[in-house]
Design a protein around this motif. Structure first.
Motif, mmCIF file in Angstrom:
data_model
loop_
_atom_site.group_PDB
_atom_site.id
_atom_site.type_symbol
_atom_site.label_atom_id
_atom_site.label_comp_id
_atom_site.label_asym_id
_atom_site.label_seq_id
_atom_site.Cartn_x
_atom_site.Cartn_y
_atom_site.Cartn_z
ATOM 1 N N LEU A 227 0.838 -1.201 0.000
ATOM 2 C CA LEU A 227 0.000 0.000 0.000
ATOM 3 C C LEU A 227 0.871 1.249 0.000
ATOM 4 N N HIS A 228 0.346 2.312 -0.569
ATOM 5 C CA HIS A 228 0.924 3.634 -0.355
ATOM 6 C C HIS A 228 0.144 4.238 0.801
ATOM 7 N N VAL B 158 -3.366 5.929 0.927
ATOM 8 C CA VAL B 158 -3.680 7.002 -0.021
ATOM 9 C C VAL B 158 -3.628 6.450 -1.442
ATOM 10 N N ASP B 159 -4.367 7.122 -2.351
ATOM 11 C CA ASP B 159 -4.342 6.709 -3.756
ATOM 12 C C ASP B 159 -3.211 7.432 -4.479
ATOM 13 N N GLU B 160 -3.137 7.258 -5.805
ATOM 14 C CA GLU B 160 -2.044 7.852 -6.584
ATOM 15 C C GLU B 160 -2.068 9.369 -6.593
ATOM 16 N N ASN B 161 -3.220 9.976 -6.219
ATOM 17 C CA ASN B 161 -3.321 11.435 -6.151
ATOM 18 C C ASN B 161 -3.112 11.973 -4.744
ATOM 19 N N LYS C 275 -4.974 11.244 -2.151
ATOM 20 C CA LYS C 275 -6.243 11.316 -1.412
ATOM 21 C C LYS C 275 -6.388 10.085 -0.526
ATOM 22 N N ASP C 276 -7.029 10.266 0.619
ATOM 23 C CA ASP C 276 -7.253 9.154 1.535
ATOM 24 C C ASP C 276 -7.997 8.030 0.817
ATOM 25 N N ALA C 277 -7.540 6.797 1.055
ATOM 26 C CA ALA C 277 -8.124 5.651 0.350
ATOM 27 C C ALA C 277 -8.430 4.500 1.294
#
Length: 86
Positions: free
Chosen positions: A2-3, A30-33, A35-37
């Motif tokens: 995961l990031h 977080v996602d690639e942008n 943002k919380d994921a």
């Protein structure tokens, strides 16, 4: 893998013996942008990433148990790298 972003640290007066001396951090996936994921998770941080650092986390519990040298350790996640954003 995961990031995630490190949001803070955990301290405990009582912990599993395998976690003695280990730094436990709370991370938000977080996602690639950026943002919380997902929901925040606890992870062992043997590399000393700082607060708000973007990191890579493994969710392979056996890998983490090898790191803390205890196959009965309850921790599952581990910081394995810091994302270089430069």
């Amino acid at each position: 893998m995961l990031h995630a972003r490190i949001d803070g640290w955990a301290t405990a007066t009582i912990a599993h013996p395998s976690l003695k001396g280990q730094k436990i951090v709370f991370c938000t996936p977080v996602d690639e942008n950026g943002k919380d994921a997902g929901m925040p998770i606890a992870a062992v941080d043997p590399i000393g990433a700082g607060r708000h650092a973007k990191v890579f986390i493994t969710t392979d519990g056996s890998w983490t148990q090898n790191t803390v040298h205890d196959e009965t350790s309850p921790i599952r996640n581990q910081v394995i790298g810091i994302l270089d954003e430069s």
